[in-house]
Design a protein around this motif. Structure first.
Motif, PDB file in Angstrom:
ATOM      1  N   MET A  44     -24.493  -9.148  13.760  1.00 37.77           N
ATOM      2  CA  MET A  44     -24.324 -10.511  12.942  1.00 37.77           C
ATOM      3  C   MET A  44     -25.085 -10.975  13.063  1.00 37.77           C
ATOM      4  SD  MET A  44     -22.905 -13.781  15.646  1.00 37.77           S
ATOM      5  CE  MET A  44     -24.052 -14.328  17.036  1.00 37.77           C
ATOM      6  N   HIS A  45     -25.569 -11.846  11.895  1.00 40.41           N
ATOM      7  CA  HIS A  45     -26.363 -12.637  10.816  1.00 40.41           C
ATOM      8  C   HIS A  45     -26.147 -13.900  11.975  1.00 40.41           C
ATOM      9  CE1 HIS A  45     -28.051  -9.932   7.414  1.00 40.41           C
ATOM     10  NE2 HIS A  45     -26.511  -9.442   7.622  1.00 40.41           N
ATOM     11  N   SER A  46     -27.678 -14.582  12.366  1.00 39.50           N
ATOM     12  CA  SER A  46     -27.371 -15.465  12.927  1.00 39.50           C
ATOM     13  C   SER A  46     -29.048 -16.688  12.349  1.00 39.50           C
ATOM     14  CB  SER A  46     -27.185 -15.211  14.555  1.00 39.50           C
ATOM     15  OG  SER A  46     -28.813 -15.036  15.284  1.00 39.50           O
ATOM     16  N   GLY A  47     -28.200 -17.962  13.510  1.00 36.79           N
ATOM     17  CA  GLY A  47     -29.466 -18.403  13.195  1.00 36.79           C
ATOM     18  C   GLY A  47     -29.763 -18.766  11.334  1.00 36.79           C
ATOM     19  N   GLY A  48     -31.176 -18.838  10.860  1.00 36.45           N
ATOM     20  CA  GLY A  48     -32.003 -19.033   9.945  1.00 36.45           C
ATOM     21  C   GLY A  48     -31.015 -18.256   9.012  1.00 36.45           C
ATOM     22  N   LYS A  49     -30.561 -17.056   9.180  1.00 35.10           N
ATOM     23  CA  LYS A  49     -29.814 -15.576   7.735  1.00 35.10           C
ATOM     24  C   LYS A  49     -28.831 -16.130   8.028  1.00 35.10           C
ATOM     25  CE  LYS A  49     -33.274 -12.483   9.813  1.00 35.10           C
ATOM     26  NZ  LYS A  49     -33.807 -11.072  11.098  1.00 35.10           N
ATOM     27  N   ILE A  50     -27.874 -17.314   8.126  1.00 36.80           N
ATOM     28  CA  ILE A  50     -26.699 -17.377   8.362  1.00 36.80           C
ATOM     29  C   ILE A  50     -26.451 -18.319   6.698  1.00 36.80           C
ATOM     30  CG2 ILE A  50     -24.759 -18.503   8.813  1.00 36.80           C
ATOM     31  CD1 ILE A  50     -25.488 -18.253  11.530  1.00 36.80           C
ATOM     32  N   PRO A  51     -25.748 -17.933   5.443  1.00 26.19           N
ATOM     33  CA  PRO A  51     -25.843 -18.805   4.080  1.00 26.19           C
ATOM     34  C   PRO A  51     -24.508 -19.557   4.757  1.00 26.19           C
ATOM     35  CG  PRO A  51     -24.712 -16.582   4.162  1.00 26.19           C
ATOM     36  CD  PRO A  51     -25.344 -16.356   6.042  1.00 26.19           C
ATOM     37  N   ALA A  52     -25.174 -21.225   4.931  1.00 30.14           N
ATOM     38  CA  ALA A  52     -23.910 -22.167   5.368  1.00 30.14           C
ATOM     39  C   ALA A  52     -25.149 -23.577   4.088  1.00 30.14           C
ATOM     40  CB  ALA A  52     -24.475 -21.668   6.507  1.00 30.14           C
ATOM     41  N   VAL A  53     -23.836 -24.299   4.252  1.00 25.65           N
ATOM     42  CA  VAL A  53     -24.508 -25.420   3.842  1.00 25.65           C
ATOM     43  C   VAL A  53     -23.590 -26.702   4.301  1.00 25.65           C
ATOM     44  CG1 VAL A  53     -25.131 -24.569   1.307  1.00 25.65           C
ATOM     45  CG2 VAL A  53     -22.937 -25.379   1.700  1.00 25.65           C
ATOM     46  N   GLN A  54     -23.924 -27.642   4.520  1.00 26.82           N
ATOM     47  CA  GLN A  54     -23.366 -28.500   3.960  1.00 26.82           C
ATOM     48  C   GLN A  54     -21.747 -29.117   3.475  1.00 26.82           C
ATOM     49  OE1 GLN A  54     -24.665 -31.970   6.372  1.00 26.82           O
ATOM     50  NE2 GLN A  54     -24.808 -30.879   8.029  1.00 26.82           N
ATOM     51  N   GLU A  55     -20.912 -30.000   3.670  1.00 22.08           N
ATOM     52  CA  GLU A  55     -19.974 -29.519   2.471  1.00 22.08           C
ATOM     53  C   GLU A  55     -20.378 -30.588   1.489  1.00 22.08           C
ATOM     54  OE1 GLU A  55     -15.518 -30.739   3.769  1.00 22.08           O
ATOM     55  OE2 GLU A  55     -17.228 -31.302   5.803  1.00 22.08           O
ATOM     56  N   ASN A  56     -21.214 -31.715   1.755  1.00 21.40           N
ATOM     57  CA  ASN A  56     -21.977 -33.054   0.531  1.00 21.40           C
ATOM     58  C   ASN A  56     -23.111 -31.454   0.014  1.00 21.40           C
ATOM     59  OD1 ASN A  56     -23.411 -33.006   2.706  1.00 21.40           O
ATOM     60  ND2 ASN A  56     -23.691 -34.839   2.887  1.00 21.40           N
ATOM     61  N   SER A  58     -24.850 -30.377  -4.024  1.00 23.47           N
ATOM     62  CA  SER A  58     -24.180 -29.885  -5.005  1.00 23.47           C
ATOM     63  C   SER A  58     -24.167 -28.505  -5.272  1.00 23.47           C
ATOM     64  CB  SER A  58     -25.234 -30.479  -6.009  1.00 23.47           C
ATOM     65  OG  SER A  58     -26.121 -29.941  -5.515  1.00 23.47           O
ATOM     66  N   MET A  59     -23.371 -28.285  -5.852  1.00 23.67           N
ATOM     67  CA  MET A  59     -23.416 -27.106  -6.668  1.00 23.67           C
ATOM     68  C   MET A  59     -24.840 -26.308  -6.665  1.00 23.67           C
ATOM     69  SD  MET A  59     -21.631 -24.838  -7.326  1.00 23.67           S
ATOM     70  CE  MET A  59     -20.054 -24.115  -8.698  1.00 23.67           C
ATOM     71  N   LYS A  60     -25.730 -27.045  -7.342  1.00 20.70           N
ATOM     72  CA  LYS A  60     -27.311 -26.202  -7.409  1.00 20.70           C
ATOM     73  C   LYS A  60     -27.645 -25.530  -6.515  1.00 20.70           C
ATOM     74  CE  LYS A  60     -31.421 -27.001  -9.634  1.00 20.70           C
ATOM     75  NZ  LYS A  60     -32.282 -27.915 -10.862  1.00 20.70           N
ATOM     76  N   GLU A  61     -27.396 -26.961  -4.916  1.00 23.95           N
ATOM     77  CA  GLU A  61     -27.756 -26.065  -3.565  1.00 23.95           C
ATOM     78  C   GLU A  61     -27.357 -24.913  -3.224  1.00 23.95           C
ATOM     79  OE1 GLU A  61     -29.081 -29.639  -1.368  1.00 23.95           O
ATOM     80  OE2 GLU A  61     -28.479 -30.675  -2.644  1.00 23.95           O
ATOM     81  N   MET A  62     -25.996 -25.349  -3.377  1.00 19.22           N
ATOM     82  CA  MET A  62     -25.523 -24.315  -2.550  1.00 19.22           C
ATOM     83  C   MET A  62     -25.291 -23.008  -3.839  1.00 19.22           C
ATOM     84  SD  MET A  62     -20.972 -23.825  -3.131  1.00 19.22           S
ATOM     85  CE  MET A  62     -21.255 -23.587  -4.536  1.00 19.22           C
ATOM     86  N   LEU A  63     -25.893 -22.940  -4.737  1.00 14.16           N
ATOM     87  CA  LEU A  63     -25.996 -21.967  -5.429  1.00 14.16           C
ATOM     88  C   LEU A  63     -27.683 -21.196  -4.890  1.00 14.16           C
ATOM     89  CD1 LEU A  63     -24.677 -22.125  -8.904  1.00 14.16           C
ATOM     90  CD2 LEU A  63     -23.796 -20.754  -7.619  1.00 14.16           C
ATOM     91  N   ARG A  64     -27.912 -21.603  -4.636  1.00 16.73           N
ATOM     92  CA  ARG A  64     -29.893 -22.054  -4.119  1.00 16.73           C
ATOM     93  C   ARG A  64     -29.337 -20.729  -2.642  1.00 16.73           C
ATOM     94  NH1 ARG A  64     -32.235 -26.768  -5.044  1.00 16.73           N
ATOM     95  NH2 ARG A  64     -33.176 -26.777  -7.490  1.00 16.73           N
ATOM     96  N   LYS A  69     -29.921 -15.838   0.587  1.00 20.19           N
ATOM     97  CA  LYS A  69     -29.687 -15.384   1.533  1.00 20.19           C
ATOM     98  C   LYS A  69     -28.620 -14.049   1.501  1.00 20.19           C
ATOM     99  CE  LYS A  69     -30.711 -18.459   4.501  1.00 20.19           C
ATOM    100  NZ  LYS A  69     -30.318 -19.569   5.152  1.00 20.19           N
ATOM    101  N   LYS A  70     -28.532 -13.647  -0.216  1.00 16.70           N
ATOM    102  CA  LYS A  70     -27.961 -12.779  -0.310  1.00 16.70           C
ATOM    103  C   LYS A  70     -27.311 -12.181   0.108  1.00 16.70           C
ATOM    104  CE  LYS A  70     -33.441 -11.308  -2.248  1.00 16.70           C
ATOM    105  NZ  LYS A  70     -34.186 -11.794  -1.958  1.00 16.70           N
ATOM    106  N   LEU A  71     -26.116 -12.471   0.858  1.00 17.28           N
ATOM    107  CA  LEU A  71     -25.109 -12.125   0.483  1.00 17.28           C
ATOM    108  C   LEU A  71     -23.751 -12.130   0.121  1.00 17.28           C
ATOM    109  CD1 LEU A  71     -25.661 -13.029   5.081  1.00 17.28           C
ATOM    110  CD2 LEU A  71     -25.424 -10.375   4.079  1.00 17.28           C
ATOM    111  N   GLY A  72     -24.182 -12.773  -1.305  1.00 15.34           N
ATOM    112  CA  GLY A  72     -23.261 -12.942  -1.921  1.00 15.34           C
ATOM    113  C   GLY A  72     -21.902 -13.747  -2.066  1.00 15.34           C
ATOM    114  N   PHE A  73     -22.340 -14.879  -0.852  1.00 21.40           N
ATOM    115  CA  PHE A  73     -21.589 -16.245  -0.606  1.00 21.40           C
ATOM    116  C   PHE A  73     -22.432 -17.332   0.359  1.00 21.40           C
ATOM    117  CE2 PHE A  73     -21.527 -13.098   3.251  1.00 21.40           C
ATOM    118  CZ  PHE A  73     -21.204 -14.205   4.231  1.00 21.40           C
ATOM    119  N   THR A  74     -21.814 -18.184   0.285  1.00 17.47           N
ATOM    120  CA  THR A  74     -21.781 -19.345   0.973  1.00 17.47           C
ATOM    121  C   THR A  74     -21.150 -19.726   2.295  1.00 17.47           C
ATOM    122  OG1 THR A  74     -23.340 -20.745   1.742  1.00 17.47           O
ATOM    123  CG2 THR A  74     -22.467 -21.280   0.158  1.00 17.47           C
ATOM    124  N   LEU A  75     -21.357 -20.154   3.156  1.00 19.53           N
ATOM    125  CA  LEU A  75     -20.109 -20.868   4.068  1.00 19.53           C
ATOM    126  C   LEU A  75     -20.634 -22.250   4.148  1.00 19.53           C
ATOM    127  CD1 LEU A  75     -20.270 -18.087   7.205  1.00 19.53           C
ATOM    128  CD2 LEU A  75     -18.075 -18.946   5.519  1.00 19.53           C
TER     129      LEU A  75
END
Length: 163
Positions: A44-56, A58-64, A69-75
């Protein structure tokens, strides 16, 4: 002659109660061995390589985050680090097709809840099966307490020779 040899091998395997795990012990370098012995945590990818954002966020931050992270998604995670949801590239395209207000929304409003997840100690073969069964290419890796600890992508399994 080959058919007789195969038949004899099958009968002996049955008599000796020889299982997939036994085969993997003698051939750990093969895909069966790697699938049975390599854990999700090994891949697995771990630490700073995990594409993740908090619930709050913005769409812009989420897209960044998706792009970075170049995995095609964010958690999507809660303040406690617990997994809440997922947003994929495809989700973003579908959201923009139907929701003119999407840029003003937060990740928690747009995410799919309850994404597919697997434990870090699960075997690589189990991850492959879960991905195949659900027709997905990524899994969140979650601890016993529900905390996000990593992500596993199909490419990681391919690169390791598990698939």
């Amino acid at each position: 002659v080959l058919a007789m040899g195969d038949a004899l091998a099958l009968v002996l395997m049955e008599k000796k109660n020889f299982k997939r795990e036994d085969f993997a012990v003698f051939h750990p370098g093969g895909s069966l061995g790697r699938g049975l012995f390599m854990t999700v945590e090994d891949l697995m990818h771990s630490g700073g390589k995990i594409p993740a954002v908090q619930e709050n966020v913005s769409m812009k931050e989420m897209l960044r985050e998706i792009s970075a992270k170049k995995l095609g998604f964010t958690l999507i995670v809660g303040a406690d680090g617990g997994l809440r949801g997922i947003i994929t590239d495809g989700d973003v395209r579908r959201i923009f097709e139907t929701d003119n207000e999407a840029m003003g929304k937060k990740a928690g409003e747009l995410m799919h809840k309850n994404p597919r997840a697997i434990a870090p100690n699960a075997m690589g073969g189990a991850a492959v099966k879960m991905m195949e069964d659900n027709k997905i290419t990524s899994l969140a890796v979650v601890s016993d307490t529900g905390k996000l600890v990593g992500v596993l992508h199909l490419h990681d399994l391919l690169k390791a020779g598990v698939v």
